[in-house]
Design a protein around this motif. Sequence first.
Motif, PDB file in Angstrom:
ATOM      1  N   ALA A 283       0.830  -1.209   0.000  1.00 32.65           N
ATOM      2  CA  ALA A 283       0.000   0.000   0.000  1.00 32.65           C
ATOM      3  C   ALA A 283       0.867   1.262   0.000  1.00 32.65           C
ATOM      4  O   ALA A 283       0.593   2.227  -0.736  1.00 32.65           O
ATOM      5  CB  ALA A 283      -0.925  -0.008   1.214  1.00 32.65           C
TER       6      ALA A 283
ATOM      7  N   LEU B  45      -3.863   1.989  -5.207  1.00 33.39           N
ATOM      8  CA  LEU B  45      -4.825   1.589  -4.193  1.00 33.39           C
ATOM      9  C   LEU B  45      -5.952   2.611  -4.096  1.00 33.39           C
ATOM     10  O   LEU B  45      -7.135   2.241  -4.017  1.00 33.39           O
ATOM     11  CB  LEU B  45      -4.129   1.429  -2.843  1.00 33.39           C
ATOM     12  CG  LEU B  45      -4.993   0.938  -1.664  1.00 33.39           C
ATOM     13  CD1 LEU B  45      -5.760  -0.317  -2.033  1.00 33.39           C
ATOM     14  CD2 LEU B  45      -4.106   0.697  -0.437  1.00 33.39           C
TER      15      LEU B  45
ATOM     16  N   TYR C 186      -5.991   5.353   3.090  1.00 36.52           N
ATOM     17  CA  TYR C 186      -6.194   5.264   1.644  1.00 36.52           C
ATOM     18  C   TYR C 186      -7.649   5.533   1.277  1.00 36.52           C
ATOM     19  O   TYR C 186      -7.920   6.152   0.242  1.00 36.52           O
ATOM     20  CB  TYR C 186      -5.718   3.903   1.147  1.00 36.52           C
ATOM     21  CG  TYR C 186      -4.290   3.642   1.581  1.00 36.52           C
ATOM     22  CD1 TYR C 186      -3.224   4.213   0.896  1.00 36.52           C
ATOM     23  CD2 TYR C 186      -4.008   2.893   2.730  1.00 36.52           C
ATOM     24  CE1 TYR C 186      -1.907   4.031   1.321  1.00 36.52           C
ATOM     25  CE2 TYR C 186      -2.700   2.700   3.158  1.00 36.52           C
ATOM     26  CZ  TYR C 186      -1.655   3.277   2.453  1.00 36.52           C
ATOM     27  OH  TYR C 186      -0.374   3.102   2.870  1.00 36.52           O
TER      28      TYR C 186
END
Length: 344
Positions: free
Chosen positions: A239, A246, A338
């Motif tokens: 990530a 992502l 995210y």
Amino acid sequence: MNTAIKKSMARLTAAAFIACAMSALPVTAAQAQQPAPSLGDVTVNVFPGGFNWPSYVAEDKGFFQQHGINVILQATTGSVAQMTDLSQGHFDIAMTAIDNIVAYVEGEGEAPIGPQPDFVAVMGSDSSFLSLVAAPDIKTYDELRGKTLSVDARTTGYAFVLYDMLARKGLKPGDYTVETAGGMTQRWTALQHHMQVATLLSTPFNILARNEGFNQIVAATDVIGPYQGNVAATRRSWARQNKPKLVAFIQAYVEAIDWLYDPKNHDEAIRILLKNVPQMSPELASTTYGELLDPKAGFFRKGRISVPGIKTVLALRTRYAMPHKALKDPMKYYDPTYYRAAMH
């Protein structure tokens, strides 16, 4: 100032004014649909089933492409294989039960890969749409005494949901036998072949079961309350190194959920589902639409994580996992960084 210079300045001023005015205009639909610069491939590992509908839509409608990613869906046979492959970086994102992530972070997973503190959930999806489904001659909890039931894996996934549902109805572990049968497809096949008498099935497998005379005894959330089922999960290291990919995946997935919930897209949504799951009949697809897009019990709006649902997962693991650990902090297994970037 001479006349020529004045005319030249007037033209420049007018051009600047027009440019400013144009920049203030809203972006047209055509402009908004222009694909982003390519970020490359993203491999997403999934359990087969209609609950992959948002991914099917995001691919079919070009949402992934518009955000600059090419998503490759990869099927798994069960959580042991999926978590093993995730640990080895064989794919980028897993659509999986958050219980799997919790289990492997804590070193309680069934696969012999040790603790995986790198595993993390980054987006919600649904409650897993779980229902307790039993053979045609089994109509009550009490009739499960002395019988064999199936799970994906004994220490991860939905096994603890099943144990808790049975415990709430007075059935202790010694009152029944549990066998591992693999993912949803494998458990449904085993149930059809009378290898076990009951299991937890997600939509549309529960609908298939009902259509073949099996009994849907109860929906899991009606017994245990809020539950965070499937999530998008990955490795923290991947990530960090691939944040744009992502974020793009989350944005496209959320757009697909929004699109699915729009009633005017009903017929096209059914077409997309049938295209990706060709063995499904139009009637089954229509019933599946009613369950997966139920306003109260369907896909989580905007791909949000249910923190109360994670707390239920942790409470079940605290109660049933061995060795015993008191798990209380949802944020140990979920990083909202995210998702927040995607929704910004």
